[in-house]
Design a protein around this motif. Structure first.
Motif, PDB file in Angstrom:
ATOM      1  N   PRO A 187    -127.535  18.531   2.009  1.00 17.15           N
ATOM      2  CA  PRO A 187    -127.023  17.928   3.245  1.00 17.15           C
ATOM      3  C   PRO A 187    -125.999  18.852   3.894  1.00 17.15           C
ATOM      4  O   PRO A 187    -125.202  19.499   3.204  1.00 17.15           O
ATOM      5  CB  PRO A 187    -126.380  16.621   2.765  1.00 17.15           C
ATOM      6  CG  PRO A 187    -126.087  16.835   1.323  1.00 17.15           C
ATOM      7  CD  PRO A 187    -127.151  17.753   0.809  1.00 17.15           C
ATOM      8  N   ALA A 188    -126.029  18.935   5.216  1.00 17.70           N
ATOM      9  CA  ALA A 188    -125.128  19.831   5.941  1.00 17.70           C
ATOM     10  C   ALA A 188    -123.683  19.379   5.781  1.00 17.70           C
ATOM     11  O   ALA A 188    -123.365  18.193   5.924  1.00 17.70           O
ATOM     12  CB  ALA A 188    -125.505  19.881   7.408  1.00 17.70           C
ATOM     13  N   ALA A 189    -122.809  20.337   5.491  1.00 16.59           N
ATOM     14  CA  ALA A 189    -121.394  20.030   5.284  1.00 16.59           C
ATOM     15  C   ALA A 189    -120.597  20.062   6.576  1.00 16.59           C
ATOM     16  O   ALA A 189    -119.399  19.755   6.574  1.00 16.59           O
ATOM     17  CB  ALA A 189    -120.793  21.015   4.288  1.00 16.59           C
ATOM     18  N   LEU A 190    -121.253  20.433   7.682  1.00 17.82           N
ATOM     19  CA  LEU A 190    -120.550  20.562   8.957  1.00 17.82           C
ATOM     20  C   LEU A 190    -121.431  20.042  10.079  1.00 17.82           C
ATOM     21  O   LEU A 190    -122.645  20.270  10.095  1.00 17.82           O
ATOM     22  CB  LEU A 190    -120.209  22.034   9.227  1.00 17.82           C
ATOM     23  CG  LEU A 190    -119.458  22.345  10.526  1.00 17.82           C
ATOM     24  CD1 LEU A 190    -117.993  21.937  10.406  1.00 17.82           C
ATOM     25  CD2 LEU A 190    -119.565  23.830  10.872  1.00 17.82           C
ATOM     26  N   SER A 191    -120.826  19.344  11.023  1.00 18.20           N
ATOM     27  CA  SER A 191    -121.526  18.946  12.247  1.00 18.20           C
ATOM     28  C   SER A 191    -120.646  19.285  13.439  1.00 18.20           C
ATOM     29  O   SER A 191    -119.427  19.468  13.303  1.00 18.20           O
ATOM     30  CB  SER A 191    -121.855  17.449  12.232  1.00 18.20           C
ATOM     31  OG  SER A 191    -120.673  16.673  12.155  1.00 18.20           O
ATOM     32  N   LEU A 192    -121.269  19.408  14.613  1.00 16.42           N
ATOM     33  CA  LEU A 192    -120.566  19.773  15.837  1.00 16.42           C
ATOM     34  C   LEU A 192    -120.771  18.700  16.893  1.00 16.42           C
ATOM     35  O   LEU A 192    -121.876  18.165  17.034  1.00 16.42           O
ATOM     36  CB  LEU A 192    -121.071  21.117  16.364  1.00 16.42           C
ATOM     37  CG  LEU A 192    -120.935  22.326  15.436  1.00 16.42           C
ATOM     38  CD1 LEU A 192    -121.619  23.544  16.052  1.00 16.42           C
ATOM     39  CD2 LEU A 192    -119.479  22.625  15.151  1.00 16.42           C
TER      40      LEU A 192
END
Length: 549
Positions: free
Chosen positions: A349-354
């Motif tokens: 799962p992605a650890a960063l979102s924008l």
């Protein structure tokens, strides 16, 4: 050596080759106005591009070099043996495998849409086939007169022989090609063949966290995938880029950004905070998700921890922005490894979102951003224009100088009395002040330069030189050349004509009365010139590089 076109009869047939060096016969040596111009012939008749000759240490060279340093590289889980690399000219103890952010990419600039740029290399024939990694950056500096047809849409790299009108494409089985996978269906490349910098799209272990998108913006090869001598992208700009900016922008047309010069030194990278979309100032807020990552411990090793430890507005940092945890938060690799760059199959799962929003909404004077492992408080957006980088005199707390990025050719400091000073002179004054003069962080506007840049990754294979038209021999040793041609493309724009070489080429050298020559293709290096060139290029090295972390 010159670009020879005669093949001598050899006593012994060579079956392989070593790439020795960059051939300078069609290059401006020394640089002209801070550029290693790449000419369409050895007479210097015309040029469609140039190389940045200054490396990251401020040293002047060609801007490109060959290093015969053997190493192993893994591509699609297969280990390949490389004889060396073609890259920039850092001249480190180890070059091909130098650590990230060490200035490995040669910086090639195209100034003409569809204008071919010919890089020539010297080769010695021997008895071992060799594979070389190519590590470069290709920048769009084309003329804005083509904007009616858009910017660049693709790029092409070809192998061959000769330059300009005398260029002959390499043919199958002639001993010169791109490195090819075992099945012959694709080319060998450590990373995408071309992509916009990771600090803008997708993140990068070297370039930091992404600004515009957590997905990489990579080019895709078109119908040339199985062609061993031509690599051309499919004419489609990566959607992560095109949705925001359209075609591959020329440097003159990239959007303007607001940056924080967090250490107050214009010679170092500044950090992108916002960009102007033509209507308003936009930004992207980074949210560190509550997913597990393999965090790096300050004491060494790793342990599982939530990605929220990187949140500069969370509990990992004290009021001064210092890291209070046991983790090395200056190393964002654990976060990047969960994004498109480090996890292309989306296993983790992605650890960063924008999240996109107006800069004026996010930057209210209390919001902090992560810079080099510290939580840096960003001033209220409305005050940025009033807070440029300065130099303070600590003996009385006064402002000695203010940085003006648009003054002069490369920016100037304005002193309190209205006079100006170059960055180099100011740095000398600060270094000699024994701590009395200090740099103060501030905010600057400028082009988001990396939106004009594409990172290039490919490989070149040299094997049998027997059929090459550029080889000569004295009966004992055989020397050859080959060409790597790079072209920025837009099929809607007419191809430029490559001027014919004059029967009696006009001299491209200039004289100061003392006999020193400047900028002729392949010219011998005049001993008077190093100091002159150093002065001319000092500002180029110190130029503010707009970073995108």
């Amino acid at each position: 050596m010159r670009l020879c076109v005669r093949l001598w009869v050899l006593r012994q047939q060579p079956f392989a080759a070593t790439v020795d060096s960059v051939n300078t016969d069609n290059l401006a040596v020394p640089p002209v106005e801070g550029k290693t111009l790449i000419y369409t012939d050895t007479a210097g008749t015309a040029s469609f591009g140039w190389l940045d000759p200054v490396n990251d240490s401020g040293e002047i060279g060609l801007g490109i070099s060959v290093y015969n340093e053997a190493f192993n590289g893994t591509i699609d889980e297969q280990v390949y043996q490389f004889a060396g690399c073609i890259m920039a000219q850092p001249d480190l103890e180890v070059n091909c495998q130098a650590p990230g952010d060490s200035g490995k990419r040669f910086k090639l600039k195209t100034t003409e849409t569809n204008g071919p740029i010919d890089l020539v290399f010297n080769v010695s024939a021997d008895d071992a086939s060799k594979l070389y990694r190519v590590i470069g950056k290709f920048s769009n500096l084309t003329d804005t007169t083509n904007l009616v047809e858009g910017g660049l849409k693709a790029f092409r790299i070809e192998t061959g022989f000769g330059v300009g009108n005398d260029f002959t494409p390499s043919s199958a089985e002639d001993g010169l090609s791109f490195g090819m996978a075992a099945d012959g269906a694709s080319k060998l490349s450590i990373g995408p063949i071309g992509k916009y910098p990771g600090g803008l799209f997708g993140g990068s272990r070297v370039e930091g966290l992404p600004f515009f998108s957590t997905s990489i913006a990579a080019f895709t090869e078109g119908t040339t995938a199985s062609d061993e001598d031509t690599m051309e992208t499919d004419g489609v700009i990566p959607v992560e880029y095109s949705e925001l900016f359209g075609d591959w922008n020329a440097l003159a047309n990239v959007p303007t950004g607001w940056f924080i010069d967090h250490d107050g030194n214009p010679a170092n990278d500044s950090i992108l905070l916002a960009w102007n979309d033509g209507t308003d100032w936009q930004t992207n807020e980074k949210t560190f998700e509550a997913v597990d990552i393999e965090a790096i411990l300050l004491a060494g090793g790793t342990e599982t921890a939530p990605a929220t430890i990187y949140d500069p507005n969370g509990t990992s940092f004290d009021a001064e922005g210092e890291n209070t945890t046991i983790y090395d938060l200056s190393n964002v690799r654990p976060v990047v490894d969960t994004l498109d760059e480090g996890d292309p199959d989306n296993i983790a799962p992605a650890a960063l979102s924008l999240s996109k929003l107006l800069a004026s909404e996010l930057y209210d004077g209390t919001f902090r951003v992560l810079i080099d492992g510290e939580a840096v408080t960003i001033a209220d957006f409305e005050t940025w224009a009033d807070n440029p980088p300065t130099v303070e005199d600590t003996t009385d707390g006064s402002t000695l100088a203010t940085w003006l990025p648009d003054a002069g050719d490369e920016g100037l400091y304005e002193l309190a009395d209205g006079s100006t000073m170059t960055l180099e002179d100011m740095n000398e004054m600060i270094n000699a002040s024994e701590g009395e003069l200090v740099r103060v962080a501030g905010y600057v506007q400028g082009p988001v330069e990396d939106l004009a840049n594409v990172n290039l990754n490919t490989t070149i294979s040299v094997t049998d030189t027997a059929s090459w038209p550029t080889c000569t021999s004295d009966g004992t040793e055989t020397s050859c050349t080959f060409t790597m041609r790079v072209t920025g493309l837009n099929e809607l724009v007419d191809d430029p004509a490559i001027p014919a070489t004059p029967a009696t080429p006009a001299s491209r050298s200039s004289s100061s009365g003392g006999g020193c020559t400047v900028g002729g293709p392949g010219s011998p290096f005049d001993p008077v010139l190093p100091g002159m060139v150093l002065l001319a290029l000092a500002g180029l090295w110190a130029r503010k590089r707009r970073a995108d972390a």
